[in-house]
Design an enzyme around this catalytic site. Structure first.
Site, PDB file in Angstrom:
ATOM      1  N   CYS A  11       0.814  -1.220   0.000  1.00 61.33           N
ATOM      2  CA  CYS A  11       0.000   0.000   0.000  1.00 61.33           C
ATOM      3  C   CYS A  11       0.844   1.266   0.000  1.00 61.33           C
ATOM      4  CB  CYS A  11      -0.973   0.004   1.183  1.00 61.33           C
ATOM      5  SG  CYS A  11      -0.162  -0.135   2.793  1.00 61.33           S
ATOM      6  N   HIS A  61      -1.406   0.879   7.244  1.00 65.43           N
ATOM      7  CA  HIS A  61      -2.028   1.001   5.925  1.00 65.43           C
ATOM      8  C   HIS A  61      -1.705   2.407   5.423  1.00 65.43           C
ATOM      9  CE1 HIS A  61      -4.517  -0.200   2.654  1.00 65.43           C
ATOM     10  NE2 HIS A  61      -5.488   0.672   2.889  1.00 65.43           N
ATOM     11  N   ASP A  74      -8.106   4.826  -1.596  1.00 64.31           N
ATOM     12  CA  ASP A  74      -7.629   3.594  -0.967  1.00 64.31           C
ATOM     13  C   ASP A  74      -7.911   2.474  -1.952  1.00 64.31           C
ATOM     14  OD1 ASP A  74      -7.147   1.279   0.481  1.00 64.31           O
ATOM     15  OD2 ASP A  74      -8.393   1.838   2.189  1.00 64.31           O
TER      16      ASP A  74
END
Length: 176
Positions: A11, A61, A74
């Site tokens: 990520c 994250h 996201d």
């Protein structure tokens, strides 16, 4: 979304590349490094959840926050990408749910220019004791030289950006 670089479990690299997209450049994109006060952060509406409605406990994250309008990008959410920032934050972090202090989310917001100047990942954090990758790496080259990821995730390191709690970040993204 055409032209978006995405690779599961990376990520921070996904967000880094999103911050460099020309179509986001005029929207002051920022990478948002999310972690709990302890060793995990709890996030709802993630594709990696075992079942719909179940949270995921990530060690961290990283997403992208863009302005005009405020949106969260996201690539791992089930809420749609991009999602309105306030909706994303309320749905993903559920401020109404009581949780132990170590699971309270913390956010490091780092503007794209500052991110480009300070972030590097040699992917060493994804290697196991035997030196092999725990998850297959992306097909593109690592970012920069060495790794500064641990510094971005440390609560007491001032490498870049600003630290915010959920309520402060929500206040920022709610249109007045």
């Amino acid at each position: 979304m055409s032209g978006v670089l995405y690779h599961p479990f990376y990520c921070e690299e996904n967000a880094y590349h999103l911050c460099t997209r020309p179509d986001l450049a005029q929207r002051d994109p920022a990478a948002v490094f999310i972690r709990g006060r302890g060793d995990a952060c709890v996030i709802w509406h993630q594709r990696a959840a075992e079942a719909p409605g179940e949270p995921v406990f990530w060690d961290y994250h990283v997403v992208v926050l863009a302005q005009r309008p405020w949106e969260i990008w996201d690539l791992d959410t089930t809420l749609g990408c991009p999602a309105p920032a306030a909706k994303y934050l309320r749905s993903s972090f559920r401020p109404e749910v009581a949780r132990p202090p170590e699971l309270e989310p913390r956010f490091r917001v780092v503007g794209a220019a500052e991110l480009r100047a300070t972030f590097a990942s040699d992917r060493s954090h994804m290697r196991g004791p035997d030196g092999g990758y725990r998850e297959p790496p992306p097909p593109w080259a690592p970012i920069g030289s060495g790794s500064t990821l641990a510094r971005f995730l440390a609560h007491d390191d001032a490498i870049a950006g600003e630290e915010l709690g959920l309520s402060a970040l929500l206040r920022r993204v709610i249109d007045r």
